[in-house]
Design an enzyme around this catalytic site. Structure first.
Site, short mmCIF file in Angstrom:
data_model
loop_
_atom_site.label_atom_id
_atom_site.label_comp_id
_atom_site.label_asym_id
_atom_site.label_seq_id
_atom_site.Cartn_x
_atom_site.Cartn_y
_atom_site.Cartn_z
N GLU A 236 22.45 -28.96 66.34
CA GLU A 236 21.20 -28.27 66.60
C GLU A 236 20.99 -27.13 65.60
O GLU A 236 21.88 -26.32 65.38
CB GLU A 236 21.19 -27.71 68.04
CG GLU A 236 21.36 -28.77 69.11
CD GLU A 236 20.13 -29.68 69.24
OE1 GLU A 236 19.08 -29.38 68.63
OE2 GLU A 236 20.24 -30.71 69.95
N CYS B 160 20.78 -25.69 77.79
CA CYS B 160 21.48 -25.70 76.50
C CYS B 160 20.78 -24.79 75.50
O CYS B 160 21.43 -24.01 74.80
CB CYS B 160 21.59 -27.12 75.94
SG CYS B 160 22.78 -28.12 76.85
N HIS C 139 24.95 -31.32 70.62
CA HIS C 139 24.64 -32.19 71.77
C HIS C 139 25.37 -33.52 71.60
O HIS C 139 25.32 -34.13 70.53
CB HIS C 139 23.13 -32.47 71.85
CG HIS C 139 22.42 -31.57 72.81
ND1 HIS C 139 21.35 -30.79 72.44
CD2 HIS C 139 22.61 -31.35 74.14
CE1 HIS C 139 20.93 -30.12 73.51
NE2 HIS C 139 21.67 -30.43 74.55
#
Ligand code: PCA
Length: 200
Positions: free
Chosen positions: A79, A142, A165
């Site tokens: 991410e 998250c 993730h």
């Protein structure tokens, strides 16, 4: 190098969370030359900030890798960005359903990882593990966690922080319409590669 890896407890109707299974397996196997601490975080918009802060205080890591589960994914997703907003269709583990609520009022709209995300992705790809760079961590717990992790990193984590993730792992118990896509071993190799690259 000392590194802190966080994973999450189960949430929604998942019996287990791939992020925690992978974190414990990673810690069992280890990475040469690296001291790995693992901590489990609550899937709670309201409690996760303090849980992450106290984990960072306890371990004083030089790098922070936060890991979460993204059931619809079939790659390890690195991410890039955390957004200053919480929004959800289903409640977190406290039953809280935020409706476009800012994480921190008067703070930046988004925070970016300072880690070399393209180099990290390339190193995982070279190990033959499916990986992608993601520009949205979602707006669920998250993303809320990542926002705090990046804030803490700017303050006191020398080599920075990144959120990863993971898909469901092959063999994971799930609902019939969900498909586990990645062997747990690939997830662990991916995380080990990431750690080696950060340690470089
Ligand atoms: N995944 C959720 C929260 C906990 C987890 O493992 C998310 O993507 O926000």
């Amino acid at each position: 190098m000392k590194i802190l890896i966080t994973g999450f407890e189960p949430f929604l109707d998942h019996a287990e969370n791939a992020s925690w299974v992978a974190a414990t397996e990673l810690s069992r196997r280890g990475v040469e030359g690296v001291e790995i601490a693992i901590e489990q975080l609550p899937v709670s918009f309201r409690r996760v900030k303090e849980a992450l802060q106290s984990a960072v205080e306890r371990h004083s890591p030089e790098a922070l890798i936060m890991v979460g589960q993204a059931a619809a994914s079939d790659t390890i997703r690195l991410e890039r960005i955390a957004i200053n907003m919480m929004d959800a269709k289903s409640g977190d583990n406290d039953g809280y359903i935020p409706d476009e609520v800012p994480i921190e009022v008067d703070q930046p709209a988004a925070l970016f990882t300072t880690m070399p995300i393209k180099r990290l992705a390339k190193s995982i790809e070279e190990r033959g593990v499916a990986v992608s760079i993601s520009n949205s961590c979602g707006l669920y717990v998250c993303n809320r966690t990542y926002y705090e992790g990046l804030r803490l990193a700017a303050e006191r984590i020398e080599r920075g922080a990144i959120f990863v993730h993971l898909p469901l792992y092959v063999g994971q118990r799930t609902k019939p319409n969900q498909k586990p896509t990645m062997p747990l071993d690939d997830m662990v190799v991916g995380l080990q590669t990431l750690i080696n690259e950060i340690d470089d």
